[in-house]
Design an enzyme around this catalytic site. Structure first.
Site, PDB file in Angstrom:
ATOM      1  N   SER A 135       0.849  -1.182   0.000  1.00  0.00           N
ATOM      2  CA  SER A 135       0.000   0.000   0.000  1.00  0.00           C
ATOM      3  C   SER A 135       0.889   1.238   0.000  1.00  0.00           C
ATOM      4  O   SER A 135       2.040   1.192   0.448  1.00  0.00           O
ATOM      5  CB  SER A 135      -0.883  -0.001   1.250  1.00  0.00           C
ATOM      6  OG  SER A 135      -1.533   1.241   1.432  1.00  0.00           O
ATOM      7  N   TYR A 148      -3.157  -1.680  10.144  1.00  0.00           N
ATOM      8  CA  TYR A 148      -3.052  -1.918   8.706  1.00  0.00           C
ATOM      9  C   TYR A 148      -1.730  -1.363   8.159  1.00  0.00           C
ATOM     10  O   TYR A 148      -1.014  -2.051   7.416  1.00  0.00           O
ATOM     11  CB  TYR A 148      -4.237  -1.259   8.003  1.00  0.00           C
ATOM     12  CG  TYR A 148      -4.221  -1.414   6.504  1.00  0.00           C
ATOM     13  CD1 TYR A 148      -4.710  -2.565   5.902  1.00  0.00           C
ATOM     14  CD2 TYR A 148      -3.729  -0.389   5.685  1.00  0.00           C
ATOM     15  CE1 TYR A 148      -4.705  -2.706   4.514  1.00  0.00           C
ATOM     16  CE2 TYR A 148      -3.721  -0.525   4.308  1.00  0.00           C
ATOM     17  CZ  TYR A 148      -4.211  -1.679   3.730  1.00  0.00           C
ATOM     18  OH  TYR A 148      -4.200  -1.817   2.359  1.00  0.00           O
TER      19      TYR A 148
END
Length: 240
Positions: A135, A148
């Site tokens: 990400s 996350y």
């Protein structure tokens, strides 16, 4: 890499970025084995002609069960795409520690365990790849998603080190860093979202071109900011 005739194991392939990846890889002539947890979505993928396998990658037993299912498959490409997002914000109250553990396993431990289980099989192929989908938040974190972000940063560093270990082998280790993408996982995110099909297209292009890193969409700007000043990159993302 020439994708035609390759066998691809794609985790989290029944929805979002994964589903678009599966479709585009199939269009390139690859045989794609997709995994997921939702029975209806898996049935939908089977109806589209995919080999769809049920797999819970939030624990070691689930990863090992998947490996047992594909023990006789010649895997050319492993795409660690499956991931979870967990609400972990102490400003709202006490976060769910068990949910955080599931997220950590699914996003970090599972890709490591699966890569380890398949590494010798991949090494035996004339041309192979491991693609880890991290990400833009692996570069700089968002305050509302600390767990996350931590898992994606961990997977990024694992990818970098594994790439160095496999240097000179037939296995290319690729990292794909998407921005915020229009998927069910990001349904509540107010930020502008990239279409999942476009994100998948850029990942497939990176595989075909043999690139080591795919900075997708706004992640390119974040990487530029980080190259100037890591503190600047953090100031940009920590607001979110």
């Amino acid at each position: 890499m020439q994708l035609e005739g390759k066998t691809v194991l794609l985790t989290g392939g029944s929805a979002g970025i994964g589903r678009e990846l599966a479709r585009q890889l199939k269009a390139k002539g690859a045989r794609v084995i997709v995994t997921g947890r939702n029975r209806e979505r898996l049935d939908f993928m089977r109806a589209e002609g995919f080999d769809a396998r049920a797999a819970d990658l939030s624990n070691a037993a689930g990863v090992d069960a998947l490996v047992a299912q594909i023990v006789d498959e010649d895997i050319d490409v492993l795409i660690n795409n499956a991931g979870q997002l967990v609400d972990h914000d102490v400003r709202k109250g006490t976060p769910d520690a068990d949910a955080a553990d599931d997220c950590i396993y699914a996003n970090l431990s599972a890709p490591i365990r699966l890569s380890t289980a398949l590494i010798e099989r991949l090494r035996s192929r004339p041309e192979a790849a491991i693609v880890n989908v991290t990400s833009g938040l692996a570069i700089a974190p968002a305050a509302r998603q600390p767990v996350y972000c931590a898992t994606k940063a961990g997977l990024r560093f694992y990818t970098l080190a594994l790439r160095e270990q496999l240097k000179g082998s037939t296995v290319r280790v690729i990292e794909a860093l998407p921005p915020v993408v229009d998927t069910q996982m990001n349904a509540g995110n107010p930020m502008k979202k990239m279409p999942a099909a476009e994100c998948a297209r850029q990942i497939v292009t990176a595989i075909e071109q043999g690139r080591y890193e795919a900075n997708i969409g706004m992640t390119r700007a974040l990487r530029w900011a980080e190259s100037i000043s890591p503190a600047l990159a953090r100031r940009i993302t920590l607001r979110f």
